[in-house]
Design an enzyme around this catalytic site. Structure first.
Site, PDB file in Angstrom:
ATOM      1  N   ARG A   1       0.848  -1.195   0.000  1.00 52.77           N
ATOM      2  CA  ARG A   1       0.000   0.000   0.000  1.00 52.77           C
ATOM      3  C   ARG A   1       0.883   1.245   0.000  1.00 52.77           C
ATOM      4  O   ARG A   1       0.539   2.271  -0.585  1.00 52.77           O
ATOM      5  CB  ARG A   1      -0.937  -0.022   1.203  1.00 52.77           C
ATOM      6  CG  ARG A   1      -1.949  -1.165   1.135  1.00 52.77           C
ATOM      7  CD  ARG A   1      -2.870  -1.155   2.326  1.00 52.77           C
ATOM      8  NE  ARG A   1      -3.840  -2.252   2.291  1.00 52.77           N
ATOM      9  CZ  ARG A   1      -3.637  -3.450   2.843  1.00 52.77           C
ATOM     10  NH1 ARG A   1      -2.510  -3.712   3.460  1.00 52.77           N
ATOM     11  NH2 ARG A   1      -4.563  -4.385   2.782  1.00 52.77           N
TER      12      ARG A   1
ATOM     13  N   ASP B   1      -9.611  -4.595   8.286  1.00 55.46           N
ATOM     14  CA  ASP B   1      -8.711  -5.547   8.956  1.00 55.46           C
ATOM     15  C   ASP B   1      -9.374  -6.080  10.231  1.00 55.46           C
ATOM     16  O   ASP B   1      -9.291  -7.269  10.547  1.00 55.46           O
ATOM     17  CB  ASP B   1      -7.393  -4.846   9.306  1.00 55.46           C
ATOM     18  CG  ASP B   1      -6.925  -3.949   8.181  1.00 55.46           C
ATOM     19  OD1 ASP B   1      -5.972  -4.302   7.489  1.00 55.46           O
ATOM     20  OD2 ASP B   1      -7.570  -2.897   7.965  1.00 55.46           O
TER      21      ASP B   1
ATOM     22  N   ARG C   1     -11.938  -8.542   9.222  1.00 52.54           N
ATOM     23  CA  ARG C   1     -11.307  -9.816   8.841  1.00 52.54           C
ATOM     24  C   ARG C   1     -10.887 -10.588  10.090  1.00 52.54           C
ATOM     25  O   ARG C   1     -11.048 -11.805  10.174  1.00 52.54           O
ATOM     26  CB  ARG C   1     -10.069  -9.532   7.964  1.00 52.54           C
ATOM     27  CG  ARG C   1     -10.431  -9.098   6.562  1.00 52.54           C
ATOM     28  CD  ARG C   1      -9.213  -8.596   5.797  1.00 52.54           C
ATOM     29  NE  ARG C   1      -9.554  -8.341   4.397  1.00 52.54           N
ATOM     30  CZ  ARG C   1      -8.934  -7.469   3.628  1.00 52.54           C
ATOM     31  NH1 ARG C   1      -7.927  -6.741   4.105  1.00 52.54           N
ATOM     32  NH2 ARG C   1      -9.296  -7.309   2.366  1.00 52.54           N
TER      33      ARG C   1
ATOM     34  N   HIS D   1      -3.128   0.675   8.233  1.00 49.63           N
ATOM     35  CA  HIS D   1      -3.861  -0.275   7.400  1.00 49.63           C
ATOM     36  C   HIS D   1      -2.830  -0.774   6.399  1.00 49.63           C
ATOM     37  O   HIS D   1      -2.622  -0.200   5.337  1.00 49.63           O
ATOM     38  CB  HIS D   1      -5.025   0.430   6.678  1.00 49.63           C
ATOM     39  CG  HIS D   1      -5.665  -0.413   5.614  1.00 49.63           C
ATOM     40  ND1 HIS D   1      -6.169  -1.663   5.838  1.00 49.63           N
ATOM     41  CD2 HIS D   1      -5.844  -0.175   4.284  1.00 49.63           C
ATOM     42  CE1 HIS D   1      -6.644  -2.165   4.711  1.00 49.63           C
ATOM     43  NE2 HIS D   1      -6.454  -1.280   3.748  1.00 49.63           N
TER      44      HIS D   1
HETATM   45  P1  NAD Z   1     -10.343   1.113  -9.449  1.00 51.07           P
HETATM   46  O1  NAD Z   1      -9.204   1.286 -10.369  1.00 51.07           O
HETATM   47  O2  NAD Z   1     -11.383   0.064  -9.728  1.00 51.07           O
HETATM   48  O3  NAD Z   1     -11.130   2.496  -9.278  1.00 51.07           O
HETATM   49  C1  NAD Z   1     -10.498   3.698  -9.090  1.00 51.07           C
HETATM   50  C2  NAD Z   1     -11.355   4.752  -9.757  1.00 51.07           C
HETATM   51  O4  NAD Z   1     -10.783   6.019  -9.454  1.00 51.07           O
HETATM   52  C3  NAD Z   1     -11.399   4.622 -11.292  1.00 51.07           C
HETATM   53  O5  NAD Z   1     -12.747   4.558 -11.714  1.00 51.07           O
HETATM   54  C4  NAD Z   1     -10.692   5.884 -11.781  1.00 51.07           C
HETATM   55  O6  NAD Z   1     -11.239   6.395 -12.984  1.00 51.07           O
HETATM   56  C5  NAD Z   1     -10.950   6.837 -10.606  1.00 51.07           C
HETATM   57  N1  NAD Z   1     -10.007   7.953 -10.548  1.00 51.07           N
HETATM   58  C6  NAD Z   1      -8.667   7.925 -10.677  1.00 51.07           C
HETATM   59  N2  NAD Z   1      -8.165   9.159 -10.530  1.00 51.07           N
HETATM   60  C7  NAD Z   1      -9.213   9.982 -10.290  1.00 51.07           C
HETATM   61  C8  NAD Z   1      -9.346  11.376 -10.072  1.00 51.07           C
HETATM   62  N3  NAD Z   1      -8.290  12.176 -10.062  1.00 51.07           N
HETATM   63  N4  NAD Z   1     -10.594  11.875  -9.874  1.00 51.07           N
HETATM   64  C9  NAD Z   1     -11.676  11.078  -9.896  1.00 51.07           C
HETATM   65  N5  NAD Z   1     -11.613   9.748 -10.102  1.00 51.07           N
HETATM   66  C10 NAD Z   1     -10.392   9.217 -10.314  1.00 51.07           C
HETATM   67  O7  NAD Z   1      -9.707   0.879  -7.987  1.00 51.07           O
HETATM   68  P2  NAD Z   1     -10.437   0.243  -6.715  1.00 51.07           P
HETATM   69  O8  NAD Z   1     -10.217  -1.236  -6.701  1.00 51.07           O
HETATM   70  O9  NAD Z   1     -11.808   0.803  -6.631  1.00 51.07           O
HETATM   71  O10 NAD Z   1      -9.536   0.864  -5.546  1.00 51.07           O
HETATM   72  C11 NAD Z   1      -9.607   2.242  -5.222  1.00 51.07           C
HETATM   73  C12 NAD Z   1      -8.745   2.542  -4.014  1.00 51.07           C
HETATM   74  O11 NAD Z   1      -9.281   1.898  -2.850  1.00 51.07           O
HETATM   75  C13 NAD Z   1      -7.304   2.021  -4.143  1.00 51.07           C
HETATM   76  O12 NAD Z   1      -6.420   2.975  -3.617  1.00 51.07           O
HETATM   77  C14 NAD Z   1      -7.312   0.780  -3.263  1.00 51.07           C
HETATM   78  O13 NAD Z   1      -6.025   0.439  -2.786  1.00 51.07           O
HETATM   79  C15 NAD Z   1      -8.229   1.241  -2.171  1.00 51.07           C
HETATM   80  N6  NAD Z   1      -8.763   0.200  -1.299  1.00 51.07           N
HETATM   81  C16 NAD Z   1      -8.876   0.521   0.013  1.00 51.07           C
HETATM   82  C17 NAD Z   1      -9.326  -0.418   0.919  1.00 51.07           C
HETATM   83  C18 NAD Z   1      -9.396  -0.035   2.379  1.00 51.07           C
HETATM   84  O14 NAD Z   1      -9.565  -0.888   3.258  1.00 51.07           O
HETATM   85  N7  NAD Z   1      -9.263   1.226   2.704  1.00 51.07           N
HETATM   86  C19 NAD Z   1      -9.702  -1.694   0.477  1.00 51.07           C
HETATM   87  C20 NAD Z   1      -9.617  -1.985  -0.883  1.00 51.07           C
HETATM   88  C21 NAD Z   1      -9.128  -1.027  -1.773  1.00 51.07           C
END
Ligand code: NAD
Length: 320
Positions: free
Chosen positions: A93, A153, A156, A180
């Site tokens: 991450r 987490d 989980r 995280h």
């Molecule tokens: P994804 O690629 O499916 O979606 C990301 C979206 O963000 C895309 O639709 C993209 O077009 C959009 N995007 C990118 N830059 C942008 C901007 N400047 N303005 C507006 N939209 C923008 O990715 P995902 O699988 O949905 O993951 C998104 C984030 O969530 C990642 O950073 C991932 O690591 C994180 N995540 C966090 C957790 C948590 O527990 N916090 C869990 C899973 C994933």
């Protein structure tokens, strides 16, 4: 509630990818909000998701869903940021830090330009660092800039303990705190099954050295890697977690959830966002719990804070 005077609960999701759309789907299924707007750099994607969700309306709870732009944030109660690059296979991450900090800066500036004055919830990784970036860039009070932290987490952890002991996961009280990410830690000293301390329930002399429990925690910590290897991304769990957090905020529930928040001297740790159990309500974070940690847990928390502080000190000056 008087008929015709129901409160509007408006959420704007920035980022309609896997995480954003899974969160939106959870909100629709649970009827948590009555107005939902999806914003994405990829406007077609946001529009497609909004249409798809709207077609489920006759089966769910009445609410207004549309795609839109940043001006929608102006009167939103909650803006949830799930936009940005996600982890590739083998990528930590923290590897995402530089890429996503710049994206976060641009997004938060656009949100604030709308006149937004609600609660900001960040889920994009590395979530602790990026929540800190959001705080700096937004200028909002710190209790209103919340990271999703270790909610997933912790879920989980509770799930794996519930599976191990064959007890409903809702009766397992347990927290994962800290980053995280790879330096997170289990608070073994406070795990309880239905109020019974784990050492008694499981008849375990030294939990921190127990082989099964160590393995169980490693499976919690590495869960995202295991899922990403198999399906490329994780999103349903966090989608449900964000929905839970949304309910706690919009319904003023005073719920205890392990969110990421700014440490200001707790445990001697300062100026870094970390996951801790906190009481959350419509004003944001009301109070961070003060857990009586074991010596090992304290050492692990200091380590986690150190890891995050190093990267925070590199990144924050680049967004100020
Ligand atoms: P994804 O690629 O499916 O979606 C990301 C979206 O963000 C895309 O639709 C993209 O077009 C959009 N995007 C990118 N830059 C942008 C901007 N400047 N303005 C507006 N939209 C923008 O990715 P995902 O699988 O949905 O993951 C998104 C984030 O969530 C990642 O950073 C991932 O690591 C994180 N995540 C966090 C957790 C948590 O527990 N916090 C869990 C899973 C994933």
């Amino acid at each position: 509630m008087t008929f015709g005077q129901s409160k509007t609960r408006k959420v704007v999701i920035i980022g309609a990818g896997f995480v954003g759309s899974s969160y939106a789907y959870s909100l629709v299924n649970q009827g948590i909000v009555n107005e939902l707007v999806l914003v994405d750099l990829n406007k077609e994607r946001a529009e497609g998701e909004a249409r798809d969700l709207n077609h489920g309306m006759p089966f769910g709870f009445p609410m207004r869903i549309r795609s839109g732009d940043y001006e929608e944030c102006k009167n939103a109660d909650l803006v949830v940021i799930t936009a940005g690059a996600n982890q590739g296979p083998g990528e930590t991450r923290l590897d995402l830090a530089h890429k996503n900090a710049k994206i976060m800066q641009g997004i938060v500036n656009s949100i604030m330009d709308s006149g937004f004055n609600g609660i900001l919830l960040v889920a994009t990784n590395p979530v602790d660092l990026l929540s800190h970036v959001a705080l700096e860039v937004s200028g909002l009070p710190q209790e209103r800039v919340i990271g999703s932290g270790t909610i997933l987490d912790t879920a989980r952890f509770r799930y794996l303990l519930s599976e191990y002991y064959q007890v409903d996961s809702r009766n397992v009280q347990a927290y994962i705190i800290g980053e995280h990410g790879d330096s997170e830690l289990p608070v073994w000293s406070h795990v309880q099954i239905g109020g019974v301390p784990l050492k008694d329930y499981g008849n375990i002399e030294n939990i921190e050295k127990d082989k099964d429990m160590t393995q169980l925690f490693e499976n919690v910590r590495d869960a995202a890697y295991h899922i990403i290897e198999r399906k490329g991304a994780t999103y349903y769990g966090i989608g449900l977690g964000l929905a839970r957090l949304t309910r706690a905020i919009l319904y003023n529930e005073n719920s205890i959830v392990t969110v990421s928040t700014l440490f200001e001297g707790q445990y001697g740790i300062e100026n870094v966002y970390l996951g801790m159990p906190a009481i959350v309500n419509e004003y944001g974070i009301r109070e961070v719990l003060d857990l009586d940690l074991s010596k090992t847990e304290l050492e692990q928390l200091y380590h986690s804070a150190k890891v995050l502080k190093e990267i925070t000190e590199k990144i924050i000056p680049t967004v100020n």
